[in-house]
Design an enzyme around this catalytic site. Structure first.
Site, mmCIF file in Angstrom:
data_model
loop_
_atom_site.group_PDB
_atom_site.id
_atom_site.type_symbol
_atom_site.label_atom_id
_atom_site.label_comp_id
_atom_site.label_asym_id
_atom_site.label_seq_id
_atom_site.Cartn_x
_atom_site.Cartn_y
_atom_site.Cartn_z
ATOM 1 N N GLY A 199 73.682 14.828 0.653
ATOM 2 C CA GLY A 199 74.954 14.386 1.446
ATOM 3 C C GLY A 199 76.136 14.918 0.958
ATOM 4 O O GLY A 199 76.534 15.212 -0.054
ATOM 5 N N LYS A 200 76.810 15.366 1.982
ATOM 6 C CA LYS A 200 78.076 16.241 1.742
ATOM 7 C C LYS A 200 79.232 15.412 0.733
ATOM 8 O O LYS A 200 79.732 16.136 0.043
ATOM 9 C CB LYS A 200 78.738 16.543 3.124
ATOM 10 C CG LYS A 200 77.851 17.426 3.928
ATOM 11 C CD LYS A 200 78.661 17.908 5.279
ATOM 12 C CE LYS A 200 77.717 18.558 6.148
ATOM 13 N NZ LYS A 200 76.969 19.482 5.492
ATOM 14 N N LYS A 241 83.613 31.778 5.189
ATOM 15 C CA LYS A 241 83.050 32.652 5.922
ATOM 16 C C LYS A 241 81.773 33.197 5.283
ATOM 17 O O LYS A 241 81.418 34.245 5.121
ATOM 18 C CB LYS A 241 83.660 34.029 6.436
ATOM 19 C CG LYS A 241 83.543 34.341 7.585
ATOM 20 C CD LYS A 241 84.610 35.337 8.065
ATOM 21 C CE LYS A 241 84.367 35.774 9.569
ATOM 22 N NZ LYS A 241 83.249 36.669 9.834
ATOM 23 N N GLY A 248 78.973 25.116 0.782
ATOM 24 C CA GLY A 248 80.420 24.469 1.157
ATOM 25 C C GLY A 248 80.768 23.397 0.656
ATOM 26 O O GLY A 248 81.956 23.223 0.316
ATOM 27 N N ASP A 249 79.848 22.491 0.209
ATOM 28 C CA ASP A 249 80.280 21.453 -0.641
ATOM 29 C C ASP A 249 81.040 21.942 -2.144
ATOM 30 O O ASP A 249 81.749 21.333 -2.652
ATOM 31 C CB ASP A 249 79.227 20.537 -0.749
ATOM 32 C CG ASP A 249 78.737 19.902 0.467
ATOM 33 O OD1 ASP A 249 79.325 19.792 1.377
ATOM 34 O OD2 ASP A 249 77.285 19.629 0.532
#
Ligand code: RIB
Length: 308
Positions: A41-42, A218, A249-250
């Protein structure tokens, strides 16, 4: 300063991860090589990463009144995260994500379940928490209206707020104006900017309109950020052996959040965040792969003065 206080309002999922050499075509069955059930879960991933990087973290969210929900709350507690505002709800099951990992890269289907019970009333109940935080961290795996209200409250008390606009969604301009830093990847930026980037450099024109307010990730290429004067800064990615990019990303967002909450500049915070992101992809699983502050410092020291 002591440990920064960070409140994370967001999703808590159980990740059902399958490793495979080949992703099946529609109607086809293939044999996978590994299966694991692991916390994700983000929101929860970012909370765990912030805690491992030394922040004092409070998680706000919802899980189902079921086995996954109990396991996930217990896991957050073990990571020294305050879970008083994680509510078990009886009318929806805990959010899950079906994740396929192939050659270190992934594809994900999320079923939000209880994450969608984080309504505006729940956000209002935690106004005091937002007010007392050094930073508020949000993503988009809960209803957008709830994210909007949380941003409003943070803005009212001048609490810095990072919004990681994942999964991609259009953001109202009234909300964008109040966000301290928004952190899309290239695809999410296309959605926010409402345009398709046809040429490799098209994203640069788009990010210039968010002076001092945007960091675009990116992948392994690194991250771009906008300086207060609209100039573009670039932080190259660190070269590592990727095992699983889930949660990259998290971890990046957590690194950025902890550094900004500690008063670092956007360029310093971006460099640190890139190191946190790089380390997280060297291990399987989203939360299990999050590095500690000590590991990040060691990694940065090792890479100092060397080719990234
Ligand atoms: O960002 C990775 C996360 O996205 C996974 O842990 C999964 O739960 C999905 O929410």
């Amino acid at each position: 300063m002591g440990r920064p206080k960070i409140t994370v309002i967001g999703s808590i999922n159980m990740d059902l991860v399958v490793k495979t050499d080949r992703v099946p075509k529609m109607g086809e069955t293939v044999l996978g090589s590994q299966f694991l059930t692991t916390p994700g879960g983000k929101g929860a991933n970012q909370a765990v990463a912030c805690a491992r990087l030394g922040a004092d973290v409070t998680m706000v969210g919802c899980v189902g009144d079921d086995v996954f929900g109990r396991q996930l709350v217990e896991n957050l507690r073990k990571e020294n995260i305050s879970t008083e505002n994680v509510e078990p709800v009886t009318f929806l099951s805990t959010g899950i994500a079906c994740i396929t990992v192939q050659d270190g890269d992934n594809s994900i289907i999320v079923v939000p379940g209880a994450n969608y019970a984080i309504d505006e009333e729940k956000i209002q109940q935690v106004e005091h928490l937002i007010k007392e935080s050094n930073l508020l961290l949000l993503q988009l795996e809960i209803p957008l209206k709830s994210v909007e209200l949380a941003v409003d409250i943070a803005h009212k008390y001048q609490v810095p707020v990072i919004v990681n606009p994942a999964p991609a969604a259009e953001l109202p301009s009234s909300m964008l104006e109040k966000i301290t830093v928004v952190t899309p990847n290239e695809y999410e930026l296309e959605t926010i900017a409402g345009q398709k980037f046809e040429q490799p450099d098209d994203f640069k024109k788009a990010i210039q309109s968010y002076a001092g307010q945007l960091v675009m990730t990116k992948g392994k290429e690194g991250a771009y950020y906008t300086a207060a004067d609209g100039g573009i800064g670039y932080c190259p990615g660190y070269r590592v052996e990727a095992v699983d990019t889930t949660g990259a990303g998290d971890s990046f967002n957590a690194g950025l959040a902890v550094m900004l909450a500690e008063g670092k500049s956007l360029s310093e915070a971006t460099k640190y965040a890139a190191a946190v992101g790089a380390l997280s992809v060297t291990r399987l699983g989203a939360q299990s792969g999050m590095p500690t502050r000590h590991e990040v410092e060691q990694f940065l020291q090792e890479r100092e003065g060397r080719e990234l």
